[in-house]
Design a protein around this motif. Structure first.
Motif, PDB file in Angstrom:
ATOM      1  N   ARG A 171       0.829  -1.209   0.000  1.00  0.00           N
ATOM      2  CA  ARG A 171       0.000   0.000   0.000  1.00  0.00           C
ATOM      3  C   ARG A 171       0.858   1.252   0.000  1.00  0.00           C
ATOM      4  O   ARG A 171       0.498   2.259  -0.613  1.00  0.00           O
ATOM      5  N   ALA A 201      -0.019  11.178   1.871  1.00  0.00           N
ATOM      6  CA  ALA A 201      -0.129  10.461   3.136  1.00  0.00           C
ATOM      7  C   ALA A 201      -0.219  11.432   4.306  1.00  0.00           C
ATOM      8  O   ALA A 201       0.363  12.522   4.263  1.00  0.00           O
ATOM      9  N   GLU A 244      -6.083   1.814   9.019  1.00  0.00           N
ATOM     10  CA  GLU A 244      -6.417   1.386   7.656  1.00  0.00           C
ATOM     11  C   GLU A 244      -7.787   1.928   7.250  1.00  0.00           C
ATOM     12  O   GLU A 244      -7.965   2.426   6.126  1.00  0.00           O
ATOM     13  N   LEU A 273      -7.446   5.734   6.558  1.00  0.00           N
ATOM     14  CA  LEU A 273      -6.811   6.074   5.286  1.00  0.00           C
ATOM     15  C   LEU A 273      -7.767   5.915   4.108  1.00  0.00           C
ATOM     16  O   LEU A 273      -7.599   6.566   3.081  1.00  0.00           O
ATOM     17  N   GLU A 274      -8.753   5.050   4.274  1.00  0.00           N
ATOM     18  CA  GLU A 274      -9.719   4.835   3.189  1.00  0.00           C
ATOM     19  C   GLU A 274     -10.715   5.984   3.060  1.00  0.00           C
ATOM     20  O   GLU A 274     -11.350   6.141   2.015  1.00  0.00           O
ATOM     21  N   LEU A 320      -3.597  15.506   7.584  1.00  0.00           N
ATOM     22  CA  LEU A 320      -3.474  15.441   6.124  1.00  0.00           C
ATOM     23  C   LEU A 320      -3.762  16.835   5.585  1.00  0.00           C
ATOM     24  O   LEU A 320      -4.856  17.353   5.760  1.00  0.00           O
TER      25      LEU A 320
END
Length: 313
Positions: free
Chosen positions: A47, A165, A281, A284-285, A312
């Motif tokens: 990823r 990221a 996880e 991040l989606e 972010l």
């Protein structure tokens, strides 16, 4: 599990599903922590667009290693074909994931490494007798049979420029156990005591229920103060994942009005040091810039409060 037990678990714990690394019919272990960790690491590296050869250090947090030696982190490194890098394994409960990230951030801050593979995971089902009569167990033992799941997670931290990221703005971990009795005990048996009548694991769930929300509130407040963030500026909250029922109470107590809760414990069970990585996880989606996120993870064995903040831009 019959319908009555399932109803009890859903009502008082909130768990609807979970995964165990053992065969419930025989008690045989199907997967080790090292096997799960290597799978998680491979996914995280893919990823992140990194190869195993680009990893400069590995850090693992776990409360349930496969063996005392060799350490699981080194077995995982071997499975990934990684060698000649520093490796660290932290023996810790649910806060071990934050502690591992803290060590990784310190390594990156020193300038000697550029990419660190960070892992967290636990395989706790191997500690339990799957043939036990649950109705005959005292509550301190029963809760362990229904609370936990098995799993491993991983993340890649790097100093390389990755504008897509989130940035790790802060990591905080503090011992908070002075003069406090352990809230959780997990025993390790050897030949001398394998037939001991002492339970493999026990929890003071009342103490956990009372203290975990307080420690979570403390660590979130400390993070926000350190960063100068207002509570209304937090877009995502990754709360402690002891159980779905407790998570709901903690989230309400933390009082972050604009924050979207990121939780998975209802579907995974409490997977210990893997949970924070599962939450990351999920984050991040869905996370889109600009956004800020905070997380808390509390260890109840000797009371450690940990947390982190991501942004972010």
């Amino acid at each position: 599990m019959d319908g009555l037990w399932r109803q009890w678990v859903e009502t008082f714990i909130g768990t609807r599903s979970r995964h165990l690394a053992i065969d419930l019919a025989t008690g045989e272990q199907r997967q080790t922590l090292a096997e799960l960790g290597a799978l998680a690491a491979g996914r995280a590296l893919a990823r992140a667009g990194e190869s195993a050869q680009e990893v400069d250090a590995i850090v693992l947090g776990t409360a349930t290693p496969d063996t005392l030696m060799p350490t699981a982190v080194n077995v995982i490194a071997d499975r990934l074909r990684i060698d000649d890098v520093p490796t660290y394994q932290l023996q810790s409960g649910c806060s071990g994931a934050v502690q591992a990230l803290d060590v990784a951030a310190a390594l990156l801050g020193g300038g000697a490494v550029r990419t660190v593979l960070v892992l967290g995971g636990d395989v706790i089902a191997k500690h339990y007798d799957v043939t036990a009569d649950l109705a005959a167990l005292p509550p301190a033992e029963l809760v362990n049979y229904v609370l936990f799941g098995d799993g491993a997670g991983a993340a890649v931290l790097t100093t390389r420029d990755r504008p897509d990221a989130p940035v790790l703005r802060a990591v905080r971990t503090r011992l908070a156990g002075l003069d406090r009795a352990p809230g959780q005990i997990l025993n390790w048996y050897g030949l001398a005591d394998r037939n001991s009548a002492v339970a493999p694991a026990a929890e003071d769930y009342k103490a956990i229920e009372e203290l975990v929300p307080v420690l979570a509130e403390d660590v979130i407040a400390d993070l926000l103060d350190d960063l100068g963030w207002d509570r209304g500026e937090v877009d995502y909250l990754l709360p402690p994942q002891l159980s779905a029922v407790m998570t709901a109470k903690i989230t309400e107590r933390l009082g972050l009005p604009s924050a979207k809760e990121v939780s998975c414990v209802e579907h995974t069970g409490n997977t210990g040091n893997a949970l924070l990585f599962f939450q990351l996880e999920m984050l991040l989606e869905t996370m889109t810039a600009p956004a800020r996120a905070v997380a808390a993870a509390i260890e109840s064995s000797k009371w450690i409060k940990g947390g982190l903040a991501l942004e972010l831009t």
